[in-house]
Design a protein around this motif. Structure first.
Motif, mmCIF file in Angstrom:
data_model
loop_
_atom_site.group_PDB
_atom_site.id
_atom_site.type_symbol
_atom_site.label_atom_id
_atom_site.label_comp_id
_atom_site.label_asym_id
_atom_site.label_seq_id
_atom_site.Cartn_x
_atom_site.Cartn_y
_atom_site.Cartn_z
ATOM 1 N N THR A 90 36.568 46.009 -61.076
ATOM 2 C CA THR A 90 35.763 45.903 -62.075
ATOM 3 C C THR A 90 36.186 44.495 -62.777
ATOM 4 O OG1 THR A 90 38.043 46.895 -63.262
ATOM 5 C CG2 THR A 90 35.937 48.527 -62.472
ATOM 6 N N GLU A 91 37.247 43.892 -62.315
ATOM 7 C CA GLU A 91 37.562 42.732 -62.653
ATOM 8 C C GLU A 91 36.373 41.506 -62.518
ATOM 9 O OE1 GLU A 91 41.128 39.251 -62.309
ATOM 10 O OE2 GLU A 91 41.361 40.983 -61.222
ATOM 11 N N ALA A 92 35.496 41.940 -61.363
ATOM 12 C CA ALA A 92 34.299 41.061 -61.205
ATOM 13 C C ALA A 92 33.040 41.245 -62.151
ATOM 14 C CB ALA A 92 33.868 41.300 -59.625
ATOM 15 N N ILE A 93 33.235 42.287 -62.996
ATOM 16 C CA ILE A 93 32.120 42.094 -63.883
ATOM 17 C C ILE A 93 32.411 41.197 -64.897
ATOM 18 C CG2 ILE A 93 31.065 43.896 -65.555
ATOM 19 C CD1 ILE A 93 31.917 46.012 -63.792
ATOM 20 N N GLU A 94 31.312 40.521 -65.591
ATOM 21 C CA GLU A 94 31.146 39.679 -66.762
ATOM 22 C C GLU A 94 30.937 40.275 -67.801
ATOM 23 O OE1 GLU A 94 29.478 35.398 -68.173
ATOM 24 O OE2 GLU A 94 29.038 36.162 -66.189
ATOM 25 N N GLU A 129 36.417 40.828 -73.769
ATOM 26 C CA GLU A 129 36.335 42.143 -73.642
ATOM 27 C C GLU A 129 37.481 42.865 -74.253
ATOM 28 O OE1 GLU A 129 34.903 45.533 -70.151
ATOM 29 O OE2 GLU A 129 35.486 43.432 -69.781
ATOM 30 N N ALA A 130 38.609 42.343 -73.910
ATOM 31 C CA ALA A 130 39.843 42.968 -74.390
ATOM 32 C C ALA A 130 40.161 43.093 -75.676
ATOM 33 C CB ALA A 130 41.158 42.078 -73.827
ATOM 34 N N LEU A 131 39.402 41.918 -76.594
ATOM 35 C CA LEU A 131 39.289 41.914 -77.901
ATOM 36 C C LEU A 131 38.363 43.110 -78.449
ATOM 37 C CD1 LEU A 131 39.532 38.160 -78.762
ATOM 38 C CD2 LEU A 131 41.174 39.975 -79.142
ATOM 39 N N TYR A 132 36.973 43.173 -77.811
ATOM 40 C CA TYR A 132 36.290 44.216 -78.114
ATOM 41 C C TYR A 132 37.074 45.358 -77.948
ATOM 42 C CZ TYR A 132 32.248 47.221 -77.090
ATOM 43 O OH TYR A 132 31.365 48.290 -77.334
ATOM 44 N N LEU A 133 37.491 45.789 -77.068
ATOM 45 C CA LEU A 133 38.026 47.093 -76.795
ATOM 46 C C LEU A 133 39.211 47.469 -77.867
ATOM 47 C CD1 LEU A 133 38.328 47.082 -72.940
ATOM 48 C CD2 LEU A 133 36.935 48.513 -74.403
ATOM 49 N N ILE A 180 43.739 49.895 -72.768
ATOM 50 C CA ILE A 180 42.827 48.621 -72.567
ATOM 51 C C ILE A 180 43.216 48.316 -71.111
ATOM 52 C CG2 ILE A 180 42.599 46.323 -72.691
ATOM 53 C CD1 ILE A 180 42.939 46.912 -75.819
ATOM 54 N N ALA A 181 44.445 48.386 -70.763
ATOM 55 C CA ALA A 181 44.906 48.227 -69.249
ATOM 56 C C ALA A 181 44.277 49.134 -68.520
ATOM 57 C CB ALA A 181 46.382 48.161 -69.304
ATOM 58 N N GLU A 182 43.952 50.333 -68.722
ATOM 59 C CA GLU A 182 43.580 51.359 -67.935
ATOM 60 C C GLU A 182 42.048 51.065 -67.616
ATOM 61 O OE1 GLU A 182 42.897 56.085 -67.431
ATOM 62 O OE2 GLU A 182 44.309 55.246 -68.936
ATOM 63 N N VAL A 199 44.017 46.739 -65.227
ATOM 64 C CA VAL A 199 45.270 45.946 -64.842
ATOM 65 C C VAL A 199 46.452 46.610 -65.375
ATOM 66 C CG1 VAL A 199 43.674 43.923 -65.273
ATOM 67 C CG2 VAL A 199 44.800 44.986 -67.204
ATOM 68 N N ASN A 200 47.654 45.872 -65.491
ATOM 69 C CA ASN A 200 48.760 46.473 -65.878
ATOM 70 C C ASN A 200 49.079 46.223 -67.460
ATOM 71 O OD1 ASN A 200 50.277 43.744 -66.320
ATOM 72 N ND2 ASN A 200 50.663 43.957 -64.195
ATOM 73 N N TYR A 201 49.860 46.785 -68.144
ATOM 74 C CA TYR A 201 50.213 46.595 -69.422
ATOM 75 C C TYR A 201 50.251 45.201 -69.849
ATOM 76 C CZ TYR A 201 52.244 46.935 -74.026
ATOM 77 O OH TYR A 201 52.548 46.906 -75.467
ATOM 78 N N GLN A 202 51.119 44.346 -69.372
ATOM 79 C CA GLN A 202 51.563 43.132 -69.649
ATOM 80 C C GLN A 202 50.227 42.156 -69.444
ATOM 81 O OE1 GLN A 202 54.440 41.920 -70.868
ATOM 82 N NE2 GLN A 202 53.194 40.198 -71.546
ATOM 83 N N SER A 203 49.569 42.514 -68.346
ATOM 84 C CA SER A 203 48.302 41.495 -68.246
ATOM 85 C C SER A 203 47.151 41.946 -69.370
ATOM 86 C CB SER A 203 47.455 42.053 -66.993
ATOM 87 O OG SER A 203 48.297 41.553 -65.987
#
Length: 202
Positions: free
Chosen positions: A105-109, A146-150, A161-163, A167-171
């Motif tokens: 899913t990291e490949a999705i823009e 996307e992180a800010l959106y979520l 958001i990590a799930e 990604v892991n929590y720290q990322s």
């Protein structure tokens, strides 16, 4: 019948989830009605193919019903559904050879455009500053955006958001921190505009 349907509308997600796991079609339908538009909107931020997004969302709900007895009991329903849509779109991209060797899913823009509602604009100067803030938000790297959106549009906590982003929590925390840090560096005016993020008015 109408009274039972009306009562269903006021049931919380966890109750509806438990009911659908037990085979209650009305609870399943209520969750579908409650989240279909949100899931399509999120899917459209990940893919420009609207019809395929709608198919993905419908497939997610179909899987929820078919595999209802094997679903986890304690889930954040909205986060689970959004994550399922994201993963299904990633698989769709892989199947269509948009991405060659990955279903990550990291490949999705992230394609969503932030836009503060017009009713927040009180005068021409404010309008210009709001437009500038929108530009800063939309110029962020896709993952930070996307992180800010979520976090601020969907109201999810860092763990969720990590799930969602796989990604892991720290990322996930780093994505949020870097996004907000970039805004603060570029935004020369009153920080109250950035605090509009936390109001969910996008």
């Amino acid at each position: 019948m109408k009274s039972q349907t009306l009562n269903n509308k006021f049931l919380d997600d966890n109750t509806l989830w438990s009911n659908l796991k037990a085979g209650d079609e009305k609870s399943f339908s209520q969750l579908f009605e409650r989240y279909y538009k949100d899931l399509v909107s999120y899917g459209n931020s990940l893919s420009p193919f609207e019809e395929k997004v709608q198919d993905c969302v419908q497939d997610v709900f179909a899987d929820v019903w078919v595999y209802r007895t094997t679903l986890q009991e304690n889930v954040v329903v909205k986060a689970y559904l959004l994550s399922s849509v994201r993963k299904r779109i990633a698989r769709l991209f892989q199947r269509d050879h948009i991405f060659r060797k990955t279903t990550s899913t990291e490949a999705i823009e992230f394609l969503f455009d932030f836009s503060i509602e017009n009713e927040l604009v009180e005068d021409e100067v404010t309008a210009e500053r709001v437009l500038y803030l929108n530009k800063l938000l939309n110029d962020l790297p896709p993952r930070q955006k996307e992180a800010l959106y979520l976090r601020y549009h969907q109201g999810f906590v860092v763990e969720q958001i990590a799930e969602l982003l796989d990604v892991n929590y720290q990322s996930a925390n780093n994505l949020l921190y870097r996004g907000l840090l970039s805004l603060r560096k570029e935004w020369k005016g009153n920080l109250s505009y950035i605090l509009l993020l936390s109001s969910g008015l996008f």
